[in-house]
Scaffold this active site. Structure first.
Site, PDB file in Angstrom:
ATOM      1  N   ASN A 137       0.898  -1.166   0.000  1.00  0.00           N
ATOM      2  CA  ASN A 137       0.000   0.000   0.000  1.00  0.00           C
ATOM      3  C   ASN A 137       0.933   1.212   0.000  1.00  0.00           C
ATOM      4  O   ASN A 137       1.642   1.450   0.975  1.00  0.00           O
ATOM      5  CB  ASN A 137      -0.859  -0.052   1.254  1.00  0.00           C
ATOM      6  CG  ASN A 137      -1.972   0.968   1.324  1.00  0.00           C
ATOM      7  OD1 ASN A 137      -2.603   1.097   2.358  1.00  0.00           O
ATOM      8  ND2 ASN A 137      -2.251   1.690   0.257  1.00  0.00           N
ATOM      9  N   CYS A 142      -5.859   6.160   7.790  1.00  0.00           N
ATOM     10  CA  CYS A 142      -5.182   5.159   6.969  1.00  0.00           C
ATOM     11  C   CYS A 142      -4.193   4.429   7.859  1.00  0.00           C
ATOM     12  O   CYS A 142      -3.209   5.020   8.307  1.00  0.00           O
ATOM     13  CB  CYS A 142      -4.470   5.809   5.779  1.00  0.00           C
ATOM     14  SG  CYS A 142      -3.516   4.638   4.783  1.00  0.00           S
ATOM     15  N   ASN A 169      -2.128   1.620   7.296  1.00  0.00           N
ATOM     16  CA  ASN A 169      -0.798   1.381   6.736  1.00  0.00           C
ATOM     17  C   ASN A 169      -0.022   2.687   6.643  1.00  0.00           C
ATOM     18  O   ASN A 169       1.187   2.732   6.873  1.00  0.00           O
ATOM     19  CB  ASN A 169      -0.913   0.743   5.346  1.00  0.00           C
ATOM     20  CG  ASN A 169      -1.318  -0.709   5.412  1.00  0.00           C
ATOM     21  OD1 ASN A 169      -0.939  -1.426   6.328  1.00  0.00           O
ATOM     22  ND2 ASN A 169      -2.109  -1.154   4.447  1.00  0.00           N
ATOM     23  N   GLU A 223     -10.710   0.018  -1.698  1.00  0.00           N
ATOM     24  CA  GLU A 223     -10.631   1.234  -0.892  1.00  0.00           C
ATOM     25  C   GLU A 223     -11.393   2.383  -1.545  1.00  0.00           C
ATOM     26  O   GLU A 223     -11.282   2.607  -2.758  1.00  0.00           O
ATOM     27  CB  GLU A 223      -9.171   1.640  -0.666  1.00  0.00           C
ATOM     28  CG  GLU A 223      -8.431   0.716   0.280  1.00  0.00           C
ATOM     29  CD  GLU A 223      -7.193   1.374   0.861  1.00  0.00           C
ATOM     30  OE1 GLU A 223      -7.290   2.533   1.300  1.00  0.00           O
ATOM     31  OE2 GLU A 223      -6.138   0.718   0.869  1.00  0.00           O
ATOM     32  N   ARG A 224     -12.121   3.080  -0.715  1.00  0.00           N
ATOM     33  CA  ARG A 224     -12.861   4.271  -1.124  1.00  0.00           C
ATOM     34  C   ARG A 224     -11.901   5.281  -1.760  1.00  0.00           C
ATOM     35  O   ARG A 224     -10.954   5.724  -1.153  1.00  0.00           O
ATOM     36  CB  ARG A 224     -13.521   4.858   0.132  1.00  0.00           C
ATOM     37  CG  ARG A 224     -14.265   6.140  -0.038  1.00  0.00           C
ATOM     38  CD  ARG A 224     -14.809   6.635   1.289  1.00  0.00           C
ATOM     39  NE  ARG A 224     -13.751   6.881   2.273  1.00  0.00           N
ATOM     40  CZ  ARG A 224     -13.935   7.549   3.408  1.00  0.00           C
ATOM     41  NH1 ARG A 224     -15.132   8.020   3.716  1.00  0.00           N
ATOM     42  NH2 ARG A 224     -12.943   7.734   4.248  1.00  0.00           N
ATOM     43  N   CYS A 233      -4.647  -2.805   3.288  1.00  0.00           N
ATOM     44  CA  CYS A 233      -5.399  -1.720   3.928  1.00  0.00           C
ATOM     45  C   CYS A 233      -5.403  -1.993   5.426  1.00  0.00           C
ATOM     46  O   CYS A 233      -6.025  -2.956   5.888  1.00  0.00           O
ATOM     47  CB  CYS A 233      -6.827  -1.659   3.382  1.00  0.00           C
ATOM     48  SG  CYS A 233      -7.866  -0.424   4.186  1.00  0.00           S
ATOM     49  N   THR A 266      -6.608  -0.157   8.090  1.00  0.00           N
ATOM     50  CA  THR A 266      -7.898   0.000   8.772  1.00  0.00           C
ATOM     51  C   THR A 266      -8.871  -1.081   8.320  1.00  0.00           C
ATOM     52  O   THR A 266      -9.708  -1.531   9.102  1.00  0.00           O
ATOM     53  CB  THR A 266      -8.499   1.397   8.524  1.00  0.00           C
ATOM     54  OG1 THR A 266      -8.586   1.647   7.116  1.00  0.00           O
ATOM     55  CG2 THR A 266      -7.671   2.483   9.200  1.00  0.00           C
TER      56      THR A 266
END
EC number: 5.1.1.7
Length: 276
Positions: A13, A75, A77, A210-211, A219, A221
């Site tokens: 990420n 976030c 990461n 992810e949005r 990701c 979270t």
């Protein structure tokens, strides 16, 4: 003007990290969109901004922009990369720091083995706090997508998450269902969508849409939200190992009202300069 930046990643990420403690600039969403392009810019999943604190009880302010220019609350990461960055750049001599985000205050612990442990705070499970439109809090919810009912869990880890249990992450409809759930009207601020395969009571596999970024290699979270969903529903026991396409995260959660603890790596890739 030229701005110094560092390219970093947490399990693939990837991030562009800019220090606005020792540099001064006004970064706007258009800059994140421009720099985030992998063909004509630096290329990243998220842009991370290190700023001086506005709150006297914390060490730094942490801002996050997706590659589409949208600013987001949290976030995981990125938080690990943030911690590695401020230590490597000698912006702090502390090994444990507090940072403020749009999603609340988090605590970061840089361990001697190089792993970074993040106190993500307690998950928010009340629908209005996620936010998610539902009459009452439940372990899972039924969401209508293209005339079909999809069962999912919902939680906020400072940003909204939906978690779907699947038999196989390889066969999961990440690119088909992901964007449809992301933009579903019952998630008024859009949502990150996790597809979770439980391997056993301590080990799971996860892919995340992810949005504002699409599918990513990892990701943080999302891994936290998936672990919370799995522990709440009795599928898994803490601590759990979440395997993402980019690597593995360790997640601990003792139950409602308790903080979620995430441990994983952060890697510096290269340094550069970009014109503002």
């Amino acid at each position: 003007m030229l701005l110094r930046f560092t390219k970093m990643h947490g399990l693939g990420n990837d991030f562009m990290v800019i220090d606005l403690v020792s540099q001064h600039a006004h970064i706007q969403p258009k800059h994140a969109k421009q720099w985030g392009d992998r063909h004509t810019g630096v290329g990243f999943d998220q842009l991370l901004i290190v700023e001086p604190p506005q709150n006297p009880d914390v060490d730094f302010r942490y801002r996050i922009f997706n590659s589409d220019g949208s600013e987001v609350e949290q976030c995981g990461n990125g938080a690990r990369c943030f911690a590695r960055f401020v230590v490597d750049k000698r912006l702090t001599v502390k090994r444990k720091i507090k940072v403020e985000t749009k999603g609340g205050i988090i605590e970061l612990d840089i361990r001697p083995d190089g792993q970074i442990r993040v106190d993500m705070g307690p998950p928010r499970l009340v629908p209005a706090e996620i936010p998610f439109q539902a009459e009452r809090e439940a372990l899972s919810y039924s969401l209508e997508v293209d005339g079909q009912q999809v069962e999912l869990a919902a939680a906020s880890m400072g940003n909204p998450h939906a978690v779907l249990r699947v038999d196989s992450v390889e066969r999961a409809p990440v690119h088909e269902l992901g964007p449809k759930i992301e933009h579903h009207p019952r998630f008024p601020q859009r949502v990150n969508v996790g597809f979770l395969q439980v391997v056993d009571r301590r080990h799971a596999r996860l892919r995340v849409w992810e949005r504002g970024a699409g599918e990513t290699q990892a990701c943080g979270t999302g891994a936290c939200a998936a672990a919370v969903a799995a522990i709440r529903q009795g599928w898994m026991d803490s601590p759990v190992q979440i395997e993402l396409p980019g690597g593995r995260l360790s997640i601990e959660w003792a139950g409602p009202g308790q903080p979620v603890m995430m441990t994983g790596p952060a890697v510096r890739v290269f340094e550069g300069q970009v014109r503002l």
